[in-house]
Structures are given as C-alpha cells and as structure tokens.
Design a protein around this motif. Sequence first.
Motif, PDB file in Angstrom:
ATOM      1  N   VAL A   1      -2.957 -11.917   1.691  1.00 38.27           N
ATOM      2  CA  VAL A   1      -2.817 -10.457   1.638  1.00 38.27           C
ATOM      3  C   VAL A   1      -2.897  -9.945   0.202  1.00 38.27           C
ATOM      4  N   PHE A   2      -2.463 -10.763  -0.753  1.00 41.70           N
ATOM      5  CA  PHE A   2      -2.345 -10.302  -2.137  1.00 41.70           C
ATOM      6  C   PHE A   2      -3.687 -10.379  -2.860  1.00 41.70           C
ATOM      7  N   PRO A   3      -4.170  -9.245  -3.365  1.00 38.97           N
ATOM      8  CA  PRO A   3      -5.479  -9.222  -4.032  1.00 38.97           C
ATOM      9  C   PRO A   3      -5.445  -9.847  -5.432  1.00 38.97           C
ATOM     10  N   TYR A   4      -4.259  -9.966  -6.011  1.00 39.60           N
ATOM     11  CA  TYR A   4      -4.108 -10.564  -7.335  1.00 39.60           C
ATOM     12  C   TYR A   4      -2.642 -10.953  -7.512  1.00 39.60           C
ATOM     13  N   GLY A   5      -2.366 -11.600  -8.613  1.00 35.82           N
ATOM     14  CA  GLY A   5      -1.004 -12.046  -8.862  1.00 35.82           C
ATOM     15  C   GLY A   5      -0.772 -13.427  -8.282  1.00 35.82           C
TER      16      GLY A   5
ATOM     17  N   TRP B   1       0.811  -1.211   0.000  1.00 34.93           N
ATOM     18  CA  TRP B   1       0.000   0.000   0.000  1.00 34.93           C
ATOM     19  C   TRP B   1       0.849   1.268   0.000  1.00 34.93           C
ATOM     20  N   HIS B   2       2.033   1.186   0.552  1.00 35.44           N
ATOM     21  CA  HIS B   2       2.909   2.361   0.570  1.00 35.44           C
ATOM     22  C   HIS B   2       3.498   2.626  -0.816  1.00 35.44           C
ATOM     23  N   ASN B   3       3.668   1.566  -1.589  1.00 40.80           N
ATOM     24  CA  ASN B   3       4.316   1.667  -2.900  1.00 40.80           C
ATOM     25  C   ASN B   3       3.380   1.204  -4.007  1.00 40.80           C
ATOM     26  N   SER B   4       2.171   1.730  -4.035  1.00 40.41           N
ATOM     27  CA  SER B   4       1.183   1.259  -5.000  1.00 40.41           C
ATOM     28  C   SER B   4       1.619   1.597  -6.432  1.00 40.41           C
ATOM     29  N   ILE B   5       1.924   0.545  -7.202  1.00 44.56           N
ATOM     30  CA  ILE B   5       2.357   0.718  -8.588  1.00 44.56           C
ATOM     31  C   ILE B   5       1.509  -0.196  -9.461  1.00 44.56           C
ATOM     32  N   ASN B   6       0.962   0.342 -10.510  1.00 45.17           N
ATOM     33  CA  ASN B   6       0.125  -0.435 -11.435  1.00 45.17           C
ATOM     34  C   ASN B   6       0.992  -1.000 -12.560  1.00 45.17           C
ATOM     35  N   LEU B   7       1.876  -1.893 -12.198  1.00 47.29           N
ATOM     36  CA  LEU B   7       2.860  -2.418 -13.131  1.00 47.29           C
ATOM     37  C   LEU B   7       2.229  -3.150 -14.310  1.00 47.29           C
TER      38      LEU B   7
ATOM     39  N   MET C   1       1.048 -11.112 -12.840  1.00 52.91           N
ATOM     40  CA  MET C   1       2.123 -10.669 -11.962  1.00 52.91           C
ATOM     41  C   MET C   1       2.619 -11.849 -11.115  1.00 52.91           C
ATOM     42  N   VAL C   2       3.917 -12.052 -11.102  1.00 53.57           N
ATOM     43  CA  VAL C   2       4.543 -13.062 -10.272  1.00 53.57           C
ATOM     44  C   VAL C   2       5.236 -12.318  -9.130  1.00 53.57           C
TER      45      VAL C   2
ATOM     46  N   SER D   1       9.393  -8.854  -4.753  1.00 54.18           N
ATOM     47  CA  SER D   1       9.944  -8.643  -6.089  1.00 54.18           C
ATOM     48  C   SER D   1       8.872  -9.009  -7.104  1.00 54.18           C
ATOM     49  N   VAL D   2       8.626  -8.096  -8.030  1.00 50.67           N
ATOM     50  CA  VAL D   2       7.525  -8.275  -8.978  1.00 50.67           C
ATOM     51  C   VAL D   2       8.077  -8.516 -10.382  1.00 50.67           C
ATOM     52  N   SER D   3       7.595  -9.588 -10.981  1.00 54.50           N
ATOM     53  CA  SER D   3       7.887  -9.905 -12.380  1.00 54.50           C
ATOM     54  C   SER D   3       6.567 -10.012 -13.107  1.00 54.50           C
ATOM     55  N   LEU D   4       6.618 -10.011 -14.417  1.00 49.72           N
ATOM     56  CA  LEU D   4       5.402 -10.064 -15.220  1.00 49.72           C
ATOM     57  C   LEU D   4       5.587 -11.104 -16.315  1.00 49.72           C
ATOM     58  N   LYS D   5       4.655 -12.042 -16.414  1.00 48.28           N
ATOM     59  CA  LYS D   5       4.731 -13.068 -17.453  1.00 48.28           C
ATOM     60  C   LYS D   5       4.720 -12.406 -18.830  1.00 48.28           C
ATOM     61  N   GLY D   6       5.565 -12.891 -19.695  1.00 51.37           N
ATOM     62  CA  GLY D   6       5.586 -12.396 -21.078  1.00 51.37           C
ATOM     63  C   GLY D   6       6.337 -11.091 -21.250  1.00 51.37           C
ATOM     64  N   VAL D   7       7.047 -10.653 -20.232  1.00 54.70           N
ATOM     65  CA  VAL D   7       7.823  -9.398 -20.347  1.00 54.70           C
ATOM     66  C   VAL D   7       9.277  -9.702 -20.107  1.00 54.70           C
TER      67      VAL D   7
END
Length: 110
Positions: A71-75, A32-38, A49-50, A104-110
């Motif tokens: 805690v995670f709403p998605y990913g 919530w402190h670092n909300s990023i719509n990656l 999102m992984v 650490s956030v990664s994204l499938k297909g990127v």
Amino acid sequence: MARLLTEFGMGSSLRRQDYTQAAVRALKDALWHNSINLAELFGKPKEDMVLDVEVGVQAPEQVDVSALEAVFPYGQPNVRVVQGGLDVPRPDGKPTVIANAAISVSLKGV
C-alpha cells in the motif's frame, strides 16, 4: 529518531469477511485522509520516512502482510498485525469485518 506524527484509519469488508481487504482499506484511509508531506517539510527524501504500522483485526493470522506493505508508495513500512478491530454480527451469520490502523511516521536524521 523520534515519532513526528501518527495517522489513523478504519476499513471494512462488508460481505466477504476479508481481513486483508479491511486492513488495506484502513491503511488507505489513514494515508489518503491525512495526506501530509512530512519529508518535504524537513528537506528529506520520502524514502527516509520510517513507517511503524499497527493494524488491528479479529483474525490477525488471516492478513497478508505483504499486501499491506504494498500500500505504501514510499518509505520503509514496518507492519505489525494484532488482535483488534471488530467483527460485527449479521443476520446471515457472516460478520462484517472492521480493521483499525495506526501509522506512526519518523524521519531518518531528524
């Protein structure tokens, strides 16, 4: 799949010595402190999102990992609890528990 960003957080359990509660608070602080719509930046669904999650507490065996995953709403969270954090002594002999989290956030297909 490359790591695109890392978020950090800290949480505590002041009086109950609840390592799960401290860890949940650390994850929420990071999210919530670092909300990023990656995902949206790359035109991907949020489900792609992984999330490689590492939480450090002094008593890792006392953490309910399923509570952290919730805690995670998605990913797709991959949660690992390790030795870390800090137990701060108090005059009554019961420590204040501090947890640290790195997501650490990664994204499938990127």
